[in-house]
Design an enzyme around this catalytic site. Structure first.
Site, short mmCIF file in Angstrom:
data_model
loop_
_atom_site.label_atom_id
_atom_site.label_comp_id
_atom_site.label_asym_id
_atom_site.label_seq_id
_atom_site.Cartn_x
_atom_site.Cartn_y
_atom_site.Cartn_z
N LYS A 234 0.88 -1.25 0.01
CA LYS A 234 -0.10 -0.16 -0.18
C LYS A 234 0.89 1.21 0.00
O LYS A 234 0.70 2.29 -0.75
CB LYS A 234 -0.79 0.06 1.25
N THR B 44 -11.34 -0.31 13.15
CA THR B 44 -12.06 -0.91 14.26
C THR B 44 -13.05 -1.75 13.75
O THR B 44 -14.35 -1.49 14.03
CB THR B 44 -12.36 0.10 15.21
N PHE C 67 -16.12 12.69 11.09
CA PHE C 67 -17.39 12.61 10.47
C PHE C 67 -17.40 12.48 8.90
O PHE C 67 -18.49 13.13 8.44
CB PHE C 67 -18.22 13.59 11.03
N LYS D 163 -19.58 10.63 18.56
CA LYS D 163 -19.36 9.77 17.21
C LYS D 163 -20.55 8.72 17.17
O LYS D 163 -21.18 8.74 16.18
CB LYS D 163 -18.14 9.19 17.20
N ALA E 279 -35.65 7.60 1.59
CA ALA E 279 -35.98 6.22 1.58
C ALA E 279 -35.25 5.47 0.67
O ALA E 279 -35.06 5.89 -0.46
CB ALA E 279 -37.52 6.02 1.56
N CYS F 256 -19.50 2.32 8.17
CA CYS F 256 -20.09 2.95 9.68
C CYS F 256 -20.93 2.57 10.34
O CYS F 256 -21.18 2.07 11.28
CB CYS F 256 -19.71 4.44 9.69
N LYS G 2 -23.15 3.05 -1.74
CA LYS G 2 -23.54 4.56 -2.25
C LYS G 2 -22.91 5.01 -3.28
O LYS G 2 -21.98 4.14 -3.47
CB LYS G 2 -23.71 5.44 -1.06
N ARG H 89 -18.84 -2.68 1.64
CA ARG H 89 -18.98 -3.03 2.69
C ARG H 89 -20.48 -2.97 3.20
O ARG H 89 -20.93 -1.79 3.30
CB ARG H 89 -18.15 -2.55 3.86
C1 UDX Z 1 -21.27 7.74 7.41
C2 UDX Z 1 -21.59 9.24 8.10
O1 UDX Z 1 -22.33 10.06 7.39
C3 UDX Z 1 -20.13 9.93 8.30
O2 UDX Z 1 -20.38 10.98 9.15
C4 UDX Z 1 -19.38 8.95 9.17
O3 UDX Z 1 -18.21 9.43 9.72
C5 UDX Z 1 -19.03 7.49 8.45
O4 UDX Z 1 -20.61 6.96 8.17
P1 UDX Z 1 -20.80 7.00 4.93
O5 UDX Z 1 -20.84 5.78 5.48
O6 UDX Z 1 -19.83 7.42 4.02
O7 UDX Z 1 -20.76 8.08 6.07
O8 UDX Z 1 -21.98 7.45 4.16
P2 UDX Z 1 -23.48 8.06 4.33
O9 UDX Z 1 -23.51 9.00 3.08
O10 UDX Z 1 -23.85 8.67 5.54
O11 UDX Z 1 -24.66 7.08 4.05
C6 UDX Z 1 -24.81 5.94 4.81
C7 UDX Z 1 -25.56 4.86 4.12
O12 UDX Z 1 -27.11 5.36 4.49
C8 UDX Z 1 -25.74 4.62 2.79
O13 UDX Z 1 -26.07 2.89 2.50
C9 UDX Z 1 -26.95 5.49 2.08
O14 UDX Z 1 -27.18 4.99 0.82
C10 UDX Z 1 -27.85 5.60 3.26
N1 UDX Z 1 -28.72 6.58 3.24
C11 UDX Z 1 -28.03 7.87 3.49
C12 UDX Z 1 -29.90 6.50 3.15
O15 UDX Z 1 -30.55 5.40 2.60
N2 UDX Z 1 -30.77 7.50 2.91
C13 UDX Z 1 -30.54 8.65 3.14
O16 UDX Z 1 -31.18 9.67 3.36
C14 UDX Z 1 -28.79 9.11 3.60
#
Ligand code: UDX
Length: 442
Positions: free
Chosen positions: A35, A86, A152, A207, A255, A263, A324, A331
């Site tokens: 890496k 973690t 975050f 957090k 939705a 996370c 997303k 994951r």
């Molecule tokens: C998240 C937190 O937002 C971030 O602050 C933290 O530090 C790490 O975890 P992340 O996992 O990158 O970030 O993605 P996020 O945009 O929060 O989406 C998480 C999941 O929720 C995705 O599967 C997304 O599709 C879903 N989601 C999000 C929804 O289904 N509806 C929403 O309105 C928002």
């Protein structure tokens, strides 16, 4: 100022690159020599918009370096950030802290002079105290303060989230450590970012509480969506109608097929375990975890229903497999459960994702990986949108219809408008919105 960032995963690499952009000298450390070699060549181990350019710029400026030698990076640093993984511990859902503790012991061996040790990894309440204990046990003369500073960052917009955060949380009661942290985040002070100074354990809990609250918000709107389908209401208007109330807020009310990623699933589970262990169970969060886990496979049933109750011998096109858009991260992606269940029901799967296919290949067997959305739809009996990548938002519907065997679309992200889809000749299902064209005035 000089810092060492231990761990070049998502959090470590983005944070390290962003601190170097702030003008701090940063050395990123990872045990994985491949890496580090890759990063030295300017290649990124993850897909994150803007990261490669940011890394290149700061490497060229001499502010950002990569190494496998933890000791060299830690000696002389003003602050050392622990940003190792973690993951959920197999079997019980607790956060696995072995990497954090191993890093703490190695840091203790190397520190010289006053050093702030910062946990950026998401760690359960009390971890900072244990890190402090490990350091003291390893080196009784180590002059350190252990601080909690959770991240975050959202994947796909991590750099923007670091550079313009809603807030920064710093957990320490030490005035000396606070001064070091203030100096590191000085550029954010200048743009008046709220900085929350609090105790270490409060910061650790913030957090988890933040991620758990967001996961709860999503799960709430997902359940409202299911209700909308039965009572012929529109979840997007409900989200708008409630989100405009400043006390509720419109974000994270979209939705969909259930939350995934690195996370939310891990952190909700870890908080449930911590709370149960100390005799203060979080029943709302327990329910959220349960609903979300069941929701993902339930989405496959929605697909089967749209295919007249049977996918045996049929071909289903899948658009988007990452959890997303704008990431290659697979994951806990809903696609894993959905594809698995569809295959077990006898479906052939043709799939396409702009960035996630390399990751997905090892996690999903027996899938035909395609060159683009239209290739995936060719000869398919139905198409399912699982991830709302921009390139799926404006499909050429005529072309889609001409390559599909049947014009059936299951849109798990509500990308399209039901009326437009009906007008385009599609049998269209989505989440929490009526798909029956509106009739005469009610
Ligand atoms: C998240 C937190 O937002 C971030 O602050 C933290 O530090 C790490 O975890 P992340 O996992 O990158 O970030 O993605 P996020 O945009 O929060 O989406 C998480 C999941 O929720 C995705 O599967 C997304 O599709 C879903 N989601 C999000 C929804 O289904 N509806 C929403 O309105 C928002």
């Amino acid at each position: 100022m000089r810092i060492a960032m231990i761990g070049t995963g998502y959090v470590g690499l983005v944070s390290g690159a962003c601190f170097s952009e702030f003008g701090v000298d940063v050395v990123c450390v990872d045990k994985d020599a491949d890496k580090i070699a890759m990063l030295d060549k300017g290649r990124m181990p993850i897909f994150e918009p803007g990261l490669e350019d940011l890394v290149r710029k700061n490497v060229e400026a001499g502010r950002l370096k990569f190494t496998t030698e933890l000791g060299d990076a830690v000696r002389g640093a003003d602050a050392v950030f622990i940003a190792v993984g973690t993951p959920s511990r197999r079997g019980d859902g607790h956060a696995d802290l072995s990497y954090v503790y191993a890093a703490a012991a190695e840091i203790a061996e190397a520190v010289d002079g006053y050093t702030v040790v910062v946990t950026k990894s998401t760690v359960p309440v009390g971890t900072g105290r244990e890190v402090e204990r490990i350091i003291a046990e390893t080196r009784a003369d180590a002059d350190v303060d252990v601080v909690s500073n959770p991240e975050f960052l959202r994947e796909g917009s991590a750099i923007e989230d670091f550079m313009r955060p809603d807030r920064v949380v710093i957990g320490t009661r030490s005035g000396r450590a606070q001064e070091v942290m203030k100096a590191l985040y000085r550029p954010l002070y200048l743009i008046e970012t709220p900085i929350v100074f609090t105790s270490r354990q409060t910061s650790e809990l913030i957090k988890y509480a933040a991620n758990t609250f967001l996961a709860t918000k999503i799960t709430f709107i997902n359940e409202i969506a299911d209700l909308c389908e039965v009572v012929d209401a529109d979840v997007q208007d409900v989200a708008k109608g409630i989100g405009l109330d400043g006390r509720i807020g419109g974000k994270f009310l979209h939705a969909g097929p259930g939350y995934g990623g690195s996370c939310f699933p891990k952190d909700t589970l870890a908080l449930v375990r911590t709370a149960a262990e100390v005799g203060r169970p979080l029943r709302i969060v327990e329910t959220v975890v349960d609903i979300n886990a069941k929701r993902k496979p339930q989405m496959a049933e929605k697909v089967i229903e749209a295919c007249d109750g049977n996918v045996d011998g049929k071909t289903v096109a899948i658009l988007g497999v990452t959890f997303k858009p704008n990431t290659d991260d697979m994951r806990d992606s809903p696609s894993l459960d959905i594809v698995d269940k569809l295959k077990r029901a006898g479906a052939e799967i043709r799939a396409y994702d702009p960035e996630g296919m390399d990751e997905a290949r090892d996690m999903m067997n027996g899938v035909t990986w395609c060159a683009d959305a239209y290739d995936a739809m060719t000869g398919a009996d139905a198409v399912v949108i699982i991830t709302e990548w921009n390139e799926f938002r404006a499909l050429d519907l005529e072309k889609a219809k001409s390559v599909l065997k049947a014009p059936v679309m299951i849109d798990l992200r509500n990308v399209y408008n039901p009326d437009d889809m009906a007008a385009a000749g599609f049998r269209y299902s989505c989440i929490g919105r009526s798909t029956v064209p509106p009739g005469p005035a009610e």
